[in-house]
Design a protein around this motif. Sequence first.
Motif, mmCIF file in Angstrom:
data_model
loop_
_atom_site.group_PDB
_atom_site.id
_atom_site.type_symbol
_atom_site.label_atom_id
_atom_site.label_comp_id
_atom_site.label_asym_id
_atom_site.label_seq_id
_atom_site.Cartn_x
_atom_site.Cartn_y
_atom_site.Cartn_z
ATOM 1 N N PRO A 171 0.828 -1.278 0.009
ATOM 2 C CA PRO A 171 -0.139 -0.132 0.275
ATOM 3 C C PRO A 171 0.995 1.211 0.051
ATOM 4 O O PRO A 171 0.277 2.361 -0.386
ATOM 5 C CB PRO A 171 -0.727 0.034 1.179
ATOM 6 N N GLN A 172 2.239 1.190 0.439
ATOM 7 C CA GLN A 172 2.890 2.325 0.458
ATOM 8 C C GLN A 172 3.064 2.906 -0.860
ATOM 9 O O GLN A 172 3.523 4.050 -0.863
ATOM 10 C CB GLN A 172 4.248 2.134 1.295
ATOM 11 N N LEU A 173 3.259 2.203 -1.688
ATOM 12 C CA LEU A 173 3.630 2.219 -3.230
ATOM 13 C C LEU A 173 2.471 3.394 -3.818
ATOM 14 O O LEU A 173 2.674 4.111 -4.757
ATOM 15 C CB LEU A 173 3.651 1.320 -4.010
ATOM 16 N N TYR A 174 1.219 3.313 -3.152
ATOM 17 C CA TYR A 174 -0.018 3.846 -3.891
ATOM 18 C C TYR A 174 -0.161 5.571 -3.014
ATOM 19 O O TYR A 174 -0.972 6.100 -3.235
ATOM 20 C CB TYR A 174 -0.982 3.263 -3.724
ATOM 21 N N GLU A 175 0.964 5.634 -2.249
ATOM 22 C CA GLU A 175 0.804 7.109 -1.602
ATOM 23 C C GLU A 175 1.474 8.223 -2.214
ATOM 24 O O GLU A 175 2.454 7.955 -2.978
ATOM 25 C CB GLU A 175 1.252 6.837 -0.083
ATOM 26 N N GLN A 176 0.978 9.440 -2.055
ATOM 27 C CA GLN A 176 1.637 10.762 -2.479
ATOM 28 C C GLN A 176 2.736 11.104 -1.608
ATOM 29 O O GLN A 176 2.784 10.966 -0.565
ATOM 30 C CB GLN A 176 0.536 11.774 -2.455
ATOM 31 N N SER A 177 3.795 11.575 -2.418
ATOM 32 C CA SER A 177 5.034 11.607 -1.918
ATOM 33 C C SER A 177 5.103 13.381 -1.404
ATOM 34 O O SER A 177 4.321 14.131 -2.295
ATOM 35 C CB SER A 177 6.226 11.342 -2.643
ATOM 36 N N GLU A 178 5.789 13.741 -0.565
ATOM 37 C CA GLU A 178 6.029 15.130 0.016
ATOM 38 C C GLU A 178 7.330 15.892 -0.644
ATOM 39 O O GLU A 178 8.267 15.055 -0.758
ATOM 40 C CB GLU A 178 5.951 15.166 1.320
ATOM 41 N N GLU A 179 7.209 16.896 -0.815
ATOM 42 C CA GLU A 179 8.566 17.590 -1.467
ATOM 43 C C GLU A 179 9.478 17.887 -0.324
ATOM 44 O O GLU A 179 9.277 17.701 1.170
ATOM 45 C CB GLU A 179 8.024 19.233 -1.810
ATOM 46 N N VAL A 180 10.702 17.803 -0.367
ATOM 47 C CA VAL A 180 11.817 17.902 0.268
ATOM 48 C C VAL A 180 11.874 19.343 0.708
ATOM 49 O O VAL A 180 11.892 20.330 -0.096
ATOM 50 C CB VAL A 180 13.022 17.279 -0.406
ATOM 51 N N THR A 181 12.239 19.484 1.966
ATOM 52 C CA THR A 181 12.163 21.050 2.549
ATOM 53 C C THR A 181 13.561 21.361 2.953
ATOM 54 O O THR A 181 14.413 20.285 2.971
ATOM 55 C CB THR A 181 11.083 20.762 3.966
ATOM 56 N N LYS A 182 13.873 22.746 3.167
ATOM 57 C CA LYS A 182 15.108 23.051 3.321
ATOM 58 C C LYS A 182 15.694 22.245 4.290
ATOM 59 O O LYS A 182 16.929 21.926 4.560
ATOM 60 C CB LYS A 182 15.041 24.386 3.333
ATOM 61 N N GLU A 183 15.090 22.252 5.502
ATOM 62 C CA GLU A 183 15.587 21.381 6.691
ATOM 63 C C GLU A 183 15.967 20.083 6.193
ATOM 64 O O GLU A 183 16.764 19.629 7.249
ATOM 65 C CB GLU A 183 14.422 21.263 7.783
ATOM 66 N N GLU A 184 15.447 19.517 5.438
ATOM 67 C CA GLU A 184 15.720 17.903 4.952
ATOM 68 C C GLU A 184 16.809 17.939 4.116
ATOM 69 O O GLU A 184 17.225 16.627 3.823
ATOM 70 C CB GLU A 184 14.442 17.254 4.566
ATOM 71 N N TRP A 185 17.251 18.965 3.516
ATOM 72 C CA TRP A 185 18.429 18.946 2.316
ATOM 73 C C TRP A 185 19.468 18.035 2.828
ATOM 74 O O TRP A 185 20.146 17.285 2.198
ATOM 75 C CB TRP A 185 18.619 20.229 2.097
ATOM 76 N N ALA A 186 20.022 17.963 4.333
ATOM 77 C CA ALA A 186 21.161 17.383 4.472
ATOM 78 C C ALA A 186 21.190 15.989 4.306
ATOM 79 O O ALA A 186 22.159 15.504 4.343
ATOM 80 C CB ALA A 186 21.430 17.889 5.938
#
Length: 161
Positions: free
Chosen positions: A11-26
């Motif tokens: 079921p995880q394959l059918y979920e929408q992904s979220e954008e990478v935030t600046k805080e997550e860039w590292a």
Amino acid sequence: MIQPILQLGNPQLYEQSEEVTKEEWAELASLERDLHDTMMEYRRVHHAGRAIAAPQIGVKKRVLYMNVGEPILLVNPRMEFPDLEKMEVMDDCMSFPGLLVRVERYRRCRIHYWDRNGEECVLELEGDLSELLQHEYDHLDGILATMRALDEKSFYVAGNF
């Protein structure tokens, strides 16, 4: 590090992904290593694999990794199509090895993204690379090639068509 690739039906394959935030860039360097290692292991075992999407290893972020001669990390990509010309292709996927799906894709695409260094980039692709990135981009939206099949007779076991 090599990660397990989520398989068709998860079921995880059918979920929408979220954008990478600046805080997550590292965290992108680690994700890129995981995507690279996982794809290269798949390539070693299956003799196929040119690109992989973060959701395929359970990371719900809008990140694609492609290696067709040189590694490219595509962060928060946006895709557009310069024209409406399409082509019919046999699509395969690391999430369902051995299964081919006949789908229709745009012959050309343009993809805007940020690279691993945070630089804004654009790729103009045609033919098989256009199809490849459309396939991977679909993963970011929870869409699998099986959902794009031309009809109910568009599924093939590799080697049987």
